[in-house]
Design an enzyme around this catalytic site. Sequence first.
Site, PDB file in Angstrom:
ATOM      1  N   THR A 196     -27.715   0.030 -19.057  1.00 42.42           N
ATOM      2  CA  THR A 196     -29.122  -0.202 -19.372  1.00 42.42           C
ATOM      3  C   THR A 196     -29.449  -1.688 -19.415  1.00 42.42           C
ATOM      4  O   THR A 196     -28.583  -2.517 -19.626  1.00 42.42           O
ATOM      5  CB  THR A 196     -29.390   0.436 -20.758  1.00 42.42           C
ATOM      6  OG1 THR A 196     -29.097   1.823 -20.670  1.00 42.42           O
ATOM      7  CG2 THR A 196     -30.817   0.233 -21.196  1.00 42.42           C
ATOM      8  N   ARG A 224     -32.171  15.157 -17.870  1.00 44.70           N
ATOM      9  CA  ARG A 224     -31.626  14.528 -19.071  1.00 44.70           C
ATOM     10  C   ARG A 224     -32.444  13.292 -19.435  1.00 44.70           C
ATOM     11  O   ARG A 224     -32.780  12.483 -18.590  1.00 44.70           O
ATOM     12  CB  ARG A 224     -30.169  14.145 -18.859  1.00 44.70           C
ATOM     13  CG  ARG A 224     -29.487  13.521 -20.087  1.00 44.70           C
ATOM     14  CD  ARG A 224     -29.437  12.004 -20.027  1.00 44.70           C
ATOM     15  NE  ARG A 224     -28.706  11.432 -21.174  1.00 44.70           N
ATOM     16  CZ  ARG A 224     -28.562  10.124 -21.383  1.00 44.70           C
ATOM     17  NH1 ARG A 224     -29.089   9.268 -20.534  1.00 44.70           N
ATOM     18  NH2 ARG A 224     -27.908   9.679 -22.443  1.00 44.70           N
ATOM     19  N   GLY A 249     -26.322   6.898 -25.428  1.00 42.51           N
ATOM     20  CA  GLY A 249     -27.698   7.272 -25.729  1.00 42.51           C
ATOM     21  C   GLY A 249     -27.845   8.330 -26.798  1.00 42.51           C
ATOM     22  O   GLY A 249     -28.704   8.229 -27.680  1.00 42.51           O
TER      23      GLY A 249
END
Length: 326
Positions: A196, A224, A249
């Site tokens: 990320t 997802r 996450g």
Amino acid sequence: MGGWAIAVHGGAGVDPNLPAERQEQAKQLLTRCLNIGISALRSSLPAIDVVELVVRELETDPLFNSGRGSALTANGTVEMEASIMDGDGRRCGAVSGISTVKNPISLARLVMDKSPHSYLAFSGAEEFAKEQGVEMMDNEYFITEDNVGMLKLAKEANTILFDYRIPITGLESCAASVESPIHMNGLPISVYAPETVGCVVVDGQGRCAAATSTGGLMNKMSGRIGDSPLIGAGTYAGELCGVSCTGEGEAIIRGTLARDVAAVMEYKELGLQDAVDYVIKKRLDKGFAGLIAVSNKGEVAYGFNCNGMFRGCATEDGFLEVGIWE
């Protein structure tokens, strides 16, 4: 007011054997993004504009897992997600399931500014993007050769690629602590797994903002949704601080990690770095993650409980740091 401050990240959990060339590429990209943000802050752009500008740059470069270079779903497609939050009024926007928008973070900004909602996903988000006239690309634009190879290996291993490694039973770190038995192009697969991106900023007026963008997990199930588009989990900004998270996450979602930094600052009256350290230690349970944060006093902080985090930070008083390891 303590002046402006900025931090960027390119993901937490780094292979300790990451080649020096790859490390240098990451540092150069983080430095370039920091300088873009610093220039904007010196030109008196508000924090919310700066975080969008910086994350757009990260999305355009395929090195990290956002925009071009995003991780692929089990179907071989890209489903990107992003969120942005303006601490001035706690306004926010988020998107998920994006497959054709060149810069998902700017679409999230438009959700915040141009829609009555805070979060749009999949076909609804794509339709909104067309209505707003944002730049669109074919899904193939986002797919890199490296990620096609990673998806193939993930399918062969019947697993999800996450945090610079293929999960191995008994592995106790979110980064590779043993040499990967799987190679691609002569290098361990862990070298290629991306993460990320995010940016947090406080401007000269003490206004905080945060933005986070990702392609998610390699070989993830279609549909997802991770922490990055979830306000309070992967992204949060309020009067006291701005926070962007990266890592596992599902653990970040369970711990409402980004909001909790602001909460302990407000309710426990902790300083920024103490709040970051507290949340990383107390709220992740068995999960692994990292985060960057700024305060309305012009402070910058970061923390992670795994092996490294791509990050850079700078403040108005001349401090500048770009790093990967502890």
